[in-house]
Structure formats: structure tokens, C-alpha cells
Design an enzyme around this catalytic site. Structure first.
Site, PDB file in Angstrom:
ATOM      1  N   HIS A 105      -1.302  -4.969   0.298  1.00  0.00           N
ATOM      2  CA  HIS A 105      -1.760  -6.356   0.428  1.00  0.00           C
ATOM      3  C   HIS A 105      -2.688  -6.733  -0.734  1.00  0.00           C
ATOM      4  O   HIS A 105      -2.541  -7.804  -1.329  1.00  0.00           O
ATOM      5  CB  HIS A 105      -2.479  -6.555   1.767  1.00  0.00           C
ATOM      6  N   GLU A 106      -3.637  -5.847  -1.042  1.00  0.00           N
ATOM      7  CA  GLU A 106      -4.576  -6.153  -2.138  1.00  0.00           C
ATOM      8  C   GLU A 106      -3.826  -6.265  -3.460  1.00  0.00           C
ATOM      9  O   GLU A 106      -4.138  -7.132  -4.280  1.00  0.00           O
ATOM     10  CB  GLU A 106      -5.691  -5.105  -2.217  1.00  0.00           C
ATOM     11  N   HIS A 109      -2.341  -9.569  -4.031  1.00  0.00           N
ATOM     12  CA  HIS A 109      -3.228 -10.527  -4.713  1.00  0.00           C
ATOM     13  C   HIS A 109      -3.202 -10.328  -6.233  1.00  0.00           C
ATOM     14  O   HIS A 109      -3.260 -11.297  -6.986  1.00  0.00           O
ATOM     15  CB  HIS A 109      -4.665 -10.367  -4.213  1.00  0.00           C
TER      16      HIS A 109
HETATM   17 ZN   LIG Z   1      -6.064 -10.747   1.179  1.00  0.00          ZN
END
Ligand SMILES: [Zn+2]
Length: 246
Positions: A105-106, A109
Site C-alpha cells: 500500500h505504501e 503511494h
Molecule cells: Zn495510504
């Protein structure tokens, strides 16, 4: 001083305050329980969060972002100004479903920032100073405005104007919470695509990753919902204060 409709405790107000406290607590409980469950489930690949993050970045040609170990649990984030993905100790070092989901998830980004030029992320970033300003000043304007309206008949119309300025400021903080939603959902979508395409997870692990990410997304939905409800509440209070004057 008594502001009608504000300090008055009625059933609907109690329900309202119960909701704005319960919604975020419920979302936090969801994320803690999903994380608690899947940080115990080892993945077949045996890759740690750090290794997953690095593998996804390598596959996407990202070479200028470092993965570092953070201090606290659930402190995971991507910092675009230092070009670092910070992973909490367990995510960083343990090969679990929760680690894979959160690390990916990171990096989602990072892909938004470095590869996709994902616009909502830029808007969110641009909103930070205004959102901070709005978060800090809006209540002061609203309280001074409403105070003037009730204390000084002659200054009442100024008071209402000042209160509306406060609502305008609050709007930036709310907008920030709302723009956060597509940014977070998109990062999770990219995370799941990456771990699937790169063969980091099997079908079952993918479904479990999705559960962790959906729970995490709920905390942002809860925050945005509460911010919107607060905005609506102050709009209604100011409208009723304005009507009471007339
Ligand atoms: Zn996030």
C-alpha cells in the site's frame, strides 16, 4: 451564555455525539482486529515488508526511494519530501500477510507520486497548508461569530459573517479528508495489482491482503464522514442563529 440549539441537550444531539464518537472507534477497532489477525499469518513467499516494497519499486523502475524501519506500530507511511517509505518494525521485518498488504500500500503511494503522476495526490498535497489553517482557526471564528451574535444585538450581523468565514475555513479541512479517500483507495488498488502481478501472493493471500486494506480504508472513510457531519452541524447552527436574529 446560552446558544440555543447548541448547548441544548436533546435526543438528536445525543445521538449525533454518540455517532461521531462511535464511527471512528468502530473503524479503528476494524483495522486493529484485521491487522492483529493477519500479522500472525505467514506468507508462502517468505518476503518481509521491506523486501516486498523493494521488489515492487524495482519492478516499476523506482530507484530513488529508500525503505526504512520506523519506530511505532501502525506508523507506516510514504514521505515524498525525504523519498522514504517508513515501515513499522513488524511490517518491515516479518513475512506476513499484514506486512505484504501494508508495505505494498505504501509503495502504491510511491507509484502515484513517481510513476502515475496521480492528480488527487497532488491536490491533497496542495491542500495541506490550507487544511491546517482551517483546522486551527475555523472553530475560533465560529465561536467568536456566534458569541457576538448572542451577546451584542448591534454586532449580530457581523457575528454571522465571522461565523461563515469560520465555516469557509473548515471547508478546507473537510476537503482534505475527502480528497484523501480516492488517494487511499487508489494506493490499495495498486498494491493488490502489484502483489498479484509479481506473484508475491497466492489467491488466498490476496484476499486476506484485501481485508487488511479495506479495514484500513474504513478509518479514512470514518474521518471524512465525521468531518462532513461536523461541517453540516455548524452550517445548521449558523443558519438557525441567523434566523433567530430576524
Ligand atoms: Zn495510504
Amino acid at each position: 451564555m446560552m446558544i440555543p440549539g447548541y448547548y441544548g441537550i436533546s435526543g438528536s444531539y445525543l445521538l449525533y455525539f454518540a455517532l461521531i464518537m462511535i464511527i471512528p472507534l468502530w473503524a479503528q477497532w476494524k483495522v486493529k482486529s484485521a491487522y492483529g489477525r493477519y500479522k500472525k499469518v505467514k506468507t508462502l513467499s517468505g518476503l518481509t515488508g521491506k523486501e516486498v516494497a523493494e521488489a515492487i519499486m524495482q519492478a516499476n523502475g523506482i530507484t530513488d526511494v529508500k525503505v526504512v524501519r520506523g519506530e511505532a506500530e501502525l506508523s507506516d507511511h510514504y514521505n515524498p519530501s525525504t523519498n522514504t517509505v517508513v515501515l513499522s518494525p513488524i511490517v518491515y521485518s516479518q513475512p506476513t500477510v499484514a506486512s505484504v498488504a501494508i508495505a505494498a500500500h505504501e509503495v502504491g503511494h510511491v507509484i502515484q507520486d513517481k510513476v502515475a503522476d496521480y492528480k488527487p495526490m497532488r491536490w491533497r498535497h496542495a491542500l495541506v497548508p490550507l487544511a491546517n489553517l482551517g483546522g486551527n482557526l475555523s472553530m475560533i471564528f465560529i465561536m467568536i461569530g456566534l458569541g457576538l451574535t448572542y451577546l451584542m444585538k448591534s454586532a449580530g450581523s457581523y457575528g454571522i459573517t465571522i461565523a461563515w468565514v469560520g465555516v469557509g475555513l473548515m471547508l478546507f479541512a473537510v476537503l482534505f479528508q475527502v480528497v484523501t479517500l480516492p488517494v487511499e483507495f487508489d494506493a490499495s488498488k495498486r498494491a493488490l495489482e502489484q502483489v498479484t502481478d509479481l506473484g508475491i501472493v497466492n489467491d488466498q493471500e490476496r484476499r486476506h491482503c484485501k481485508k487488511v486494506l479495506s479495514a484500513a480504508a474504513m478509518t479514512y472513510v470514518a474521518a471524512a464522514l465525521v468531518a462532513l457531519m461536523e461541517l453540516m452541524r455548524f452550517i445548521l447552527i449558523i443558519i438557525s442563529s441567523s434566523n433567530n436574529r430576524n
